[in-house]
Design a protein around this motif. Structure first.
Motif, PDB file in Angstrom:
ATOM      1  N   ALA A  40     -71.581  20.135 -20.555  1.00  0.00           N
ATOM      2  CA  ALA A  40     -72.936  20.622 -20.805  1.00  0.00           C
ATOM      3  C   ALA A  40     -73.930  19.987 -19.838  1.00  0.00           C
ATOM      4  O   ALA A  40     -74.853  20.631 -19.348  1.00  0.00           O
ATOM      5  CB  ALA A  40     -73.329  20.332 -22.246  1.00  0.00           C
ATOM      6  N   GLY A  41     -73.729  18.701 -19.530  1.00  0.00           N
ATOM      7  CA  GLY A  41     -74.632  17.997 -18.636  1.00  0.00           C
ATOM      8  C   GLY A  41     -73.975  17.669 -17.318  1.00  0.00           C
ATOM      9  O   GLY A  41     -73.305  18.504 -16.715  1.00  0.00           O
ATOM     10  N   ALA A  42     -74.194  16.418 -16.870  1.00  0.00           N
ATOM     11  CA  ALA A  42     -73.591  15.981 -15.612  1.00  0.00           C
ATOM     12  C   ALA A  42     -72.069  15.942 -15.742  1.00  0.00           C
ATOM     13  O   ALA A  42     -71.529  15.767 -16.833  1.00  0.00           O
ATOM     14  CB  ALA A  42     -74.120  14.594 -15.238  1.00  0.00           C
ATOM     15  N   CYS A  43     -71.390  16.098 -14.611  1.00  0.00           N
ATOM     16  CA  CYS A  43     -69.924  16.053 -14.636  1.00  0.00           C
ATOM     17  C   CYS A  43     -69.451  14.627 -14.907  1.00  0.00           C
ATOM     18  O   CYS A  43     -70.200  13.656 -14.770  1.00  0.00           O
ATOM     19  CB  CYS A  43     -69.351  16.562 -13.311  1.00  0.00           C
ATOM     20  SG  CYS A  43     -69.597  15.438 -11.918  1.00  0.00           S
ATOM     21  N   TYR A  44     -68.187  14.500 -15.282  1.00  0.00           N
ATOM     22  CA  TYR A  44     -67.617  13.181 -15.569  1.00  0.00           C
ATOM     23  C   TYR A  44     -67.626  12.295 -14.317  1.00  0.00           C
ATOM     24  O   TYR A  44     -67.824  11.086 -14.394  1.00  0.00           O
ATOM     25  CB  TYR A  44     -66.192  13.325 -16.094  1.00  0.00           C
ATOM     26  CG  TYR A  44     -66.094  14.042 -17.415  1.00  0.00           C
ATOM     27  CD1 TYR A  44     -66.590  13.474 -18.580  1.00  0.00           C
ATOM     28  CD2 TYR A  44     -65.512  15.305 -17.497  1.00  0.00           C
ATOM     29  CE1 TYR A  44     -66.521  14.146 -19.796  1.00  0.00           C
ATOM     30  CE2 TYR A  44     -65.425  15.987 -18.707  1.00  0.00           C
ATOM     31  CZ  TYR A  44     -65.933  15.402 -19.852  1.00  0.00           C
ATOM     32  OH  TYR A  44     -65.849  16.063 -21.037  1.00  0.00           O
ATOM     33  N   ASP A  45     -67.424  12.904 -13.146  1.00  0.00           N
ATOM     34  CA  ASP A  45     -67.364  12.111 -11.919  1.00  0.00           C
ATOM     35  C   ASP A  45     -68.701  11.439 -11.627  1.00  0.00           C
ATOM     36  O   ASP A  45     -68.739  10.332 -11.078  1.00  0.00           O
ATOM     37  CB  ASP A  45     -66.977  13.010 -10.739  1.00  0.00           C
ATOM     38  CG  ASP A  45     -65.499  13.381 -10.756  1.00  0.00           C
ATOM     39  OD1 ASP A  45     -64.931  13.452 -11.864  1.00  0.00           O
ATOM     40  OD2 ASP A  45     -64.918  13.600  -9.681  1.00  0.00           O
ATOM     41  N   TYR A  46     -69.811  12.083 -11.967  1.00  0.00           N
ATOM     42  CA  TYR A  46     -71.125  11.493 -11.710  1.00  0.00           C
ATOM     43  C   TYR A  46     -71.306  10.213 -12.519  1.00  0.00           C
ATOM     44  O   TYR A  46     -71.892   9.238 -12.030  1.00  0.00           O
ATOM     45  CB  TYR A  46     -72.236  12.492 -12.048  1.00  0.00           C
ATOM     46  CG  TYR A  46     -73.620  11.904 -11.872  1.00  0.00           C
ATOM     47  CD1 TYR A  46     -74.121  11.641 -10.597  1.00  0.00           C
ATOM     48  CD2 TYR A  46     -74.408  11.579 -12.980  1.00  0.00           C
ATOM     49  CE1 TYR A  46     -75.376  11.080 -10.427  1.00  0.00           C
ATOM     50  CE2 TYR A  46     -75.668  11.016 -12.817  1.00  0.00           C
ATOM     51  CZ  TYR A  46     -76.156  10.770 -11.535  1.00  0.00           C
ATOM     52  OH  TYR A  46     -77.390  10.198 -11.357  1.00  0.00           O
ATOM     53  N   GLN A  47     -70.807  10.201 -13.736  1.00  0.00           N
ATOM     54  CA  GLN A  47     -70.947   9.029 -14.592  1.00  0.00           C
ATOM     55  C   GLN A  47     -70.278   7.802 -13.988  1.00  0.00           C
ATOM     56  O   GLN A  47     -70.649   6.670 -14.272  1.00  0.00           O
ATOM     57  CB  GLN A  47     -70.349   9.316 -15.969  1.00  0.00           C
ATOM     58  CG  GLN A  47     -71.000  10.483 -16.699  1.00  0.00           C
ATOM     59  CD  GLN A  47     -70.270  10.852 -17.971  1.00  0.00           C
ATOM     60  OE1 GLN A  47     -69.761   9.980 -18.666  1.00  0.00           O
ATOM     61  NE2 GLN A  47     -70.207  12.148 -18.266  1.00  0.00           N
ATOM     62  N   PHE A  48     -69.271   8.030 -13.118  1.00  0.00           N
ATOM     63  CA  PHE A  48     -68.533   6.911 -12.540  1.00  0.00           C
ATOM     64  C   PHE A  48     -68.763   6.782 -11.041  1.00  0.00           C
ATOM     65  O   PHE A  48     -67.996   6.149 -10.331  1.00  0.00           O
ATOM     66  CB  PHE A  48     -67.034   7.075 -12.842  1.00  0.00           C
ATOM     67  CG  PHE A  48     -66.761   7.239 -14.316  1.00  0.00           C
ATOM     68  CD1 PHE A  48     -67.000   6.203 -15.199  1.00  0.00           C
ATOM     69  CD2 PHE A  48     -66.285   8.443 -14.819  1.00  0.00           C
ATOM     70  CE1 PHE A  48     -66.763   6.347 -16.554  1.00  0.00           C
ATOM     71  CE2 PHE A  48     -66.048   8.597 -16.173  1.00  0.00           C
ATOM     72  CZ  PHE A  48     -66.293   7.544 -17.052  1.00  0.00           C
ATOM     73  N   GLY A  49     -69.830   7.426 -10.553  1.00  0.00           N
ATOM     74  CA  GLY A  49     -70.236   7.232  -9.170  1.00  0.00           C
ATOM     75  C   GLY A  49     -69.466   8.013  -8.130  1.00  0.00           C
ATOM     76  O   GLY A  49     -69.633   7.775  -6.928  1.00  0.00           O
ATOM     77  N   LYS A  50     -68.660   8.976  -8.554  1.00  0.00           N
ATOM     78  CA  LYS A  50     -67.854   9.726  -7.591  1.00  0.00           C
ATOM     79  C   LYS A  50     -68.527  11.031  -7.183  1.00  0.00           C
ATOM     80  O   LYS A  50     -68.196  11.598  -6.151  1.00  0.00           O
ATOM     81  CB  LYS A  50     -66.468  10.015  -8.172  1.00  0.00           C
ATOM     82  CG  LYS A  50     -65.627   8.772  -8.368  1.00  0.00           C
ATOM     83  CD  LYS A  50     -64.260   9.118  -8.907  1.00  0.00           C
ATOM     84  CE  LYS A  50     -63.474   9.955  -7.924  1.00  0.00           C
ATOM     85  NZ  LYS A  50     -62.145  10.311  -8.435  1.00  0.00           N
ATOM     86  N   CYS A  51     -69.432  11.538  -7.989  1.00  0.00           N
ATOM     87  CA  CYS A  51     -70.210  12.734  -7.662  1.00  0.00           C
ATOM     88  C   CYS A  51     -71.625  12.279  -7.340  1.00  0.00           C
ATOM     89  O   CYS A  51     -72.153  11.362  -7.987  1.00  0.00           O
ATOM     90  CB  CYS A  51     -70.206  13.713  -8.840  1.00  0.00           C
ATOM     91  SG  CYS A  51     -71.403  15.065  -8.687  1.00  0.00           S
ATOM     92  N   LYS A  52     -72.248  12.901  -6.347  1.00  0.00           N
ATOM     93  CA  LYS A  52     -73.575  12.465  -5.898  1.00  0.00           C
ATOM     94  C   LYS A  52     -74.715  13.067  -6.731  1.00  0.00           C
ATOM     95  O   LYS A  52     -75.874  12.841  -6.449  1.00  0.00           O
ATOM     96  CB  LYS A  52     -73.751  12.819  -4.420  1.00  0.00           C
ATOM     97  CG  LYS A  52     -72.718  12.151  -3.509  1.00  0.00           C
ATOM     98  CD  LYS A  52     -72.928  12.534  -2.055  1.00  0.00           C
ATOM     99  CE  LYS A  52     -71.830  11.997  -1.167  1.00  0.00           C
ATOM    100  NZ  LYS A  52     -71.756  10.523  -1.169  1.00  0.00           N
ATOM    101  N   GLY A  53     -74.367  13.891  -7.731  1.00  0.00           N
ATOM    102  CA  GLY A  53     -75.373  14.358  -8.668  1.00  0.00           C
ATOM    103  C   GLY A  53     -75.893  15.768  -8.453  1.00  0.00           C
ATOM    104  O   GLY A  53     -76.965  16.116  -8.956  1.00  0.00           O
ATOM    105  N   ALA A  54     -75.125  16.594  -7.735  1.00  0.00           N
ATOM    106  CA  ALA A  54     -75.550  17.985  -7.558  1.00  0.00           C
ATOM    107  C   ALA A  54     -75.622  18.717  -8.892  1.00  0.00           C
ATOM    108  O   ALA A  54     -76.405  19.657  -9.051  1.00  0.00           O
ATOM    109  CB  ALA A  54     -74.578  18.707  -6.624  1.00  0.00           C
ATOM    110  N   CYS A  55     -74.841  18.284  -9.857  1.00  0.00           N
ATOM    111  CA  CYS A  55     -74.774  18.944 -11.158  1.00  0.00           C
ATOM    112  C   CYS A  55     -75.922  18.573 -12.086  1.00  0.00           C
ATOM    113  O   CYS A  55     -76.082  19.176 -13.151  1.00  0.00           O
ATOM    114  CB  CYS A  55     -73.440  18.604 -11.834  1.00  0.00           C
ATOM    115  SG  CYS A  55     -73.095  16.821 -11.883  1.00  0.00           S
TER     116      CYS A  55
END
Length: 455
Positions: free
Chosen positions: A338-353
């Motif tokens: 629903a929100g940010a992807c799981y990878d963003y929570q652990f610093g692997k996604c730069k936050g496009a989501c």
């Protein structure tokens, strides 16, 4: 004594992934007697989709021991016990390979609660662990964590022991339920001569005709698999001989298998004969200007970026590219949140989501993902594992299709690359080789790919 095992891993294939959690529940045939549980540091990042499934992230494993550090302890706990798991080949292959990495032999007797449940509790619509536990009234705590699943499997196994009126379990333990029975026209000497190496194998009928072609990492082990339990292809009475060609390279084995099926049209390769391109990866811009990728069935008139014969192949290819280019798995349809992807929570996604990275920066990386799609006139060599330690396989591709292959000495100088090309054996262009390369190309480093001039 039984050891009921469950593991969590970085991915689905033991050859290229590692265990991140292992749990063992001990059962004496009457009751559960204890358990063992460890998080393990795999020495690599945990993929986002694994974190999404299990809740285990790389940060949780930073202080955890490696498998090598617990190998002696675990081997002692498992010694002399029957290895039990739900879909036992998956768990066993991972554990066996981890022990092999530290030079330890692990060859226990094994039982599969999926197979046993089909025999002892017949007629169910599904034999997945979740559905089985639901039908048997077993509560699963902490689903998709090793101890939670191992504990549920142990309770299921206890119920199997109690309901086993036909002694299926003891028969399986004593003789693997006669799971390996050689075809009547294949001698034990023929079987013993099969190599435990990578290549393509051929089953022949009494007239010498090829009736089946297969590929295997371990030809001898794969031969056993054809006649283990309920084989999907009933070849036993028609096989009179087995031949093979070693390749060393797994990719070359896959390519050669596809070409040989096209050349020989064996009667028992019907499913592979009609292997079709039915899934593709597509790209589009969303309303916020982000380039997204999506896996869909191929429809007439809409050309995909890449095409595949199965959804699983497309999913694996896209997942690898997301990791390689630091893309967001949510924007690529790999994760559903629903929100940010799981990878963003652990610093692997730069936050496009979640509005933390602008579309311009994200799209610069996304544009590069399929920039290596095969172009008109493009030619390149791939260097891969050979049949011995002194050689390597060399594969020539033209516009993504295998055009020639051969083996060269490891000490060969590639400064005169045309001399290498001239040594290769030309082959007929087969469409399936392009599909196979698409799914494999990401596994090779730039050191193993040599680009040639067009022509």
């Amino acid at each position: 004594m039984y050891a009921i095992v469950d593991i969590e891993t970085t991915g689905g294939f033991s050859a290229s992934n590692r265990i991140i959690e292992i749990a063992v529940v001990f059962h004496d045939g009457q009751k559960i007697t204890g358990h063992y549980e460890k998080l393990l540091n795999p020495g690599r990042a945990v993929p986002g989709f694994i974190t999404g499934l299990t809740g285990i992230d790389s940060g949780m494993l930073e202080g955890a021991p490696t498998f090598a550090q617990i190998a002696d302890e675990l081997l002692e706990l498992l010694e002399g016990k029957i290895f039990v798991a739900h879909n036992v080949s998956f768990d066993f292959n991972f554990v066996k390979r981890e022990f092999e990495q530290v030079n330890k032999v692990f060859k226990p007797k094994r039982l599969c609660t999926v197979r046993l449940s089909r025999k002892i509790f017949p007629g169910l619509k599904s034999y997945s662990l979740g559905r089985l536990c639901e039908s048997r009234g077993i509560q699963v705590n902490d689903r998709h964590r090793a101890l939670g699943d191992a504990w549920a499997t142990a309770i299921l196994f206890g119920q199997l022991l109690q309901a086993d009126q036909q002694h299926e379990i003891s028969q399986s333990v004593k003789g693997r339920n006669k799971s390996l029975t050689l075809p009547p026209n294949i001698s034990s000497e023929q079987y013993e001569q099969l190599p435990q190496a990578t290549g393509v194998y051929y089953f022949h009928d009494k007239n010498g005709r090829v009736i089946y072609v297969g590929k295997a990492i371990n030809i001898k082990s794969r031969f056993m698999g054809h006649f283990t339990g309920k084989s999907k292809i009933n070849l036993k009475t028609e096989i009179f001989d087995v031949s093979y060609e070693l390749t060393g390279s797994e990719l070359l084995a896959l390519l050669l298998e596809a070409m040989e099926i096209k050349r020989l049209w064996p009667k028992y390769n019907r499913s592979l004969k009609v292997r079709s391109v039915s899934w593709g990866i597509y790209a589009y811009l969303d309303q916020d200007g982000f380039k997204r990728f999506q896996i869909n069935k191929i429809v007439s008139g809409v050309k995909p970026l890449m095409s595949f014969s199965s959804h699983a192949e497309a999913w694996k290819n896209l997942s690898d590219k997301i990791e390689a280019f630091d893309l967001c798995p949510k924007l690529s349809g790999i994760q559903k949140t629903a929100g940010a992807c799981y990878d963003y929570q652990f610093g692997k996604c730069k936050g496009a989501c979640c509005g933390k990275e602008p579309s311009e920066a994200y799209n610069q990386r996304a544009e590069k993902v399929f920039g290596n799609a095969f172009k008109e006139g493009e030619r390149f060599l791939i260097k891969d594992k050979g049949r011995s330690a002194e050689e390597e396989a060399v594969l020539l591709f033209e516009e993504g299709f295998l055009a020639a292959f051969g083996y060269v000495d490891l000490a060969l100088d590639y400064n005169h690359v045309q001399e290498v090309v001239d040594c290769l054996k030309p082959v007929k262009r087969v469409a399936e080789t392009r599909l196979l390369l698409q799914s494999f190309i990401g596994k090779f480093s730039t050191d193993h790919i040599i680009h040639l001039s067009s022509g």
